[in-house]
Write a protein that holds these residues in place. Structure first.
Motif: not given
Length: 649
Positions: A234-262
């Motif tokens: 709900s913050f200003s520009g929310g979807p972009a911030k969602v991308a940052v937070v979600a990818s940071a959380l995914m990074g805890i267990v994942s290691g493929s930048s292309v797979a994460n991006t897609v």
């Protein structure tokens, strides 16, 4: 490394399109098509490999030569079973005759070593011609699997080093004897294929790949995206911030930048565009955040295990040292997307369209395997392998609380098969990385490279860091994280150590710059994958992603020149000071690159913010005071600029 691939449905990004993007930019996704009974058979074989790895890692006490050669034999066999010779060779339930021959020859060469390990160990340096031929077949078969599942870049690097070794690097005047010596060292010893990378892969990495496959079945990927939406959607520009937070959380267990991006980009990129972000910026945000997943502890794209082995430090210490730089990286991206949203006047998502917090809290049990893993690893209550194995059991346990993601016998087979398949790419890359490192060792090239760069740097640590950065980015283009780090650890890290950089800081430095190759033009695979989803210009996306990921280019210099950022020889007060000043510095850098803080920034304000940000990121009393002074000047100027623009309006 792809520990798991996120699966999310989005009408703006059809699954067929996403599959096409993955196959174009992620070599690992180009697999044979098996259906019906053949699919069941192949799945059972892959699952058997996962069980084999778990048994050998946890219980067996085999000779290293037996354990490693049997592991690679399995990898070669499965590699030809799963990956076709090239794109388009994906006829359903079909494997060509020549692949069957290659499979038998390649697997047989490694099994020959397995069943004759004791004899070969005591054989000394006298090898029969047929043994050299077997070694050549084994090396070539593994190289072909690497080409199919990873790509050409790492093979080109390996070929260049081998050509050097056979041409001038080895002392014997006879070419055939040089070939024999190279094969003996690279295939029949622990200085080549069976060196540190493949050893760590078979002992640690493969277990975590299997853990990731089980974790995927619990629905954790979708849960991370929902959590991110609830927190910042709900913050200003929310979807972009969602991308940052979600990818940071995914990074805890994942290691493929292309797979994460897609994976997460299929959801976040269309939403970012709908909110008002430009296509290139939306794709770049997701690519930069997803690439950052590989520097996020505790997995760090599997490089954390390798780093622990190379620097001879406990894995838990490597994880702790990685936290602050990773947080600074994601903070920089988060601030950049926030400032871009403010500059464009973008809004967030409507709260009624976002997931509710209470239902998500009820699903927080999904995080239990992760917290258990982190607890077991950090406290050293169990070995790393056992911690991952126990966490796998925890995944099965938590899945029982949700009938939609319950791990049934069928899903159990799928998870084990996915884990087995995921290990192929990493193991092949580690094997070839071992060949590269082994070639450097047997030719003495490492000392020559170190001497050359040290002489070129002329005693300047900063120049040595700059040269090393360029080398890492070039060698890391199109090469998986684990393989890139192995190459850098053998070639570039010793240079920095020779220049006086602490060993741990040197290894973190080369690790960071090996990763940003996924964002840096011209081979910016993660950025290109994001651009394909956003239908944006690939090169513009790569340039924007590089700008957003500025933290990954600046922070390594800071901890290389002042290792306190990595918690080396420091205290609590100093760490707090570093956190505060580095955070302000990242804010200044982001504002300078975006050209906006509280209002649009003229060029001189951007220059002041840039200099102030750099001074604050590099620890030191003088630089900190100077950076704070410049930051205050910029804030004051921005305050009056904004006040004046509001009065004019």
């Amino acid at each position: 490394m792809k520990l798991f691939q996120k699966k999310t449905a989005n009408p703006a990004a059809p699954s067929d399109d996403l599959e096409a993007v993955m196959k174009k930019y992620d070599k690992e996704s180009n697999t044979r098509v098996w259906e019906g009974k053949p699919k069941i058979v192949v799945s059972c074989i892959l699952a058997s490999f996962s069980l084999f790895c778990l048994y050998v890692t946890l219980f067996a006490s085999w000779l290293d030569e037996v354990r490693l050669t049997s592991f690679v034999a399995f990898i070669v066999f499965l590699g030809y079973l799963v990956y076709p010779a090239k794109k388009g060779h994906q006829q359903v339930n079909h494997i060509p005759w020549y692949d069957i021959i290659l499979m038998i020859l390649g697997t047989g060469s490694f099994l020959y070593y397995t069943f004759n390990a004791k004899t070969i160990i005591h054989q000394g340096i006298m090898f029969q011609p047929y043994q050299i031929v077997i070694g050549i077949v084994g090396i070539l078969s593994l190289a072909e699997i690497c080409r199919r599942s990873v790509g050409l870049p790492i093979l080109l690097v390996a070929t260049a080093f081998l050509v050097y070794a056979l041409a001038v690097g080895l002392p014997n005047p006879s070419f055939l004897r040089r070939v024999s010596s190279a094969v003996r060292q690279l295939f029949y010893s622990k200085e080549g294929i069976f060196s540190t990378p493949i050893n760590v892969c078979s002992k640690f990495i493969v277990v975590f790949i299997i853990f990731g496959a089980f974790l995927e079945r619990t629905g954790i990927a979708e849960y991370f995206i929902q959590i991110a939406n609830t927190i910042v959607g709900s913050f200003s520009g929310g979807p972009a911030k969602v991308a940052v937070v979600a990818s940071a959380l995914m990074g805890i267990v994942s290691g493929s930048s292309v797979a994460n991006t897609v994976g997460s980009g299929s959801v976040t990129i269309p939403l970012m565009k709908k909110t008002g972000y430009k296509s290139e910026f939306a794709a770049a945000t997701e690519a930069a955040a997803s690439t950052g997943g590989q520097i996020m502890p505790p997995i760090m794209g599997a490089a954390a295990f390798l780093m622990a082995e190379y620097v001879q430090e406990p894995y838990s210490k490597i994880v702790l040292r990685a936290i602050l730089p990773a947080v600074l990286y994601f903070t920089g991206i988060f601030i950049s997307v926030h400032l871009e949203a403010k500059k464009l006047g973008l809004k967030g998502l409507k709260r009624e369209d976002l997931p509710k917090l209470l239902p998500l809290l009820k699903k927080s049990y999904l995080l239990f395997p992760l917290f258990l893993l982190i607890y077991l690893v950090v406290t050293s209550a169990r070995s790393i392998q056992y911690a991952a194995a126990i966490s796998i059991l925890a995944c099965i346990l938590v899945s029982l609380f949700n009938k939609d993601s319950r791990i049934t016998p069928k899903r159990l087979l799928e998870a084990l098969a996915a884990g087995g398949q995921g290990a192929i790419t990493v193991a092949a890359a580690c094997g070839i990385a071992g060949i590269i490192a082994g070639t450097i060792t047997i030719t003495g090239l490492a000392s020559k490279i170190i001497s050359g760069v040290v002489a070129l740097a002329g005693g300047s640590v900063l120049l040595a860091l700059l040269l090393t950065m360029v080398c890492c980015i070039v060698l890391g283009m199109g090469v998986p994280t684990t393989a890139t780090y192995c190459i850098m650890a053998a070639t570039c890290a010793p240079i920095l150590v020779q220049m006086g950089v602490p060993t741990v800081a040197a290894h973190f430095f080369v690790f960071y710059f090996g990763i940003v190759a996924d964002l840096t033009p011209p081979v910016a695979l993660a950025a290109y994958a994001g651009a394909a989803i956003a239908k944006a210009s690939p090169m513009k996306t790569a340039v924007t992603a590089t700008k957003l990921a500025i933290g990954a280019f600046i922070v390594p210099y800071a901890f290389a020149m002042s290792p306190a950022m990595l918690l080396i020889d420091t205290n609590v007060l100093e760490v707090i000071l570093i956190c505060v000043t580095a955070f302000i510095g990242i804010c200044c850098l982001s504002a300078s690159l975006e050209g906006y803080l509280m209002a649009h920034m003229p060029w001189y304000q951007r220059l002041l913010a840039l200099v102030g940000g750099l001074m604050l990121i590099f620890p030191g009393t003088v630089t900190d005071l100077g950076g704070v002074a410049l930051a205050l000047i910029v804030v004051a100027l921005q305050f009056f600029t904004r006040r004046q623009s509001l009065a004019t309006a």
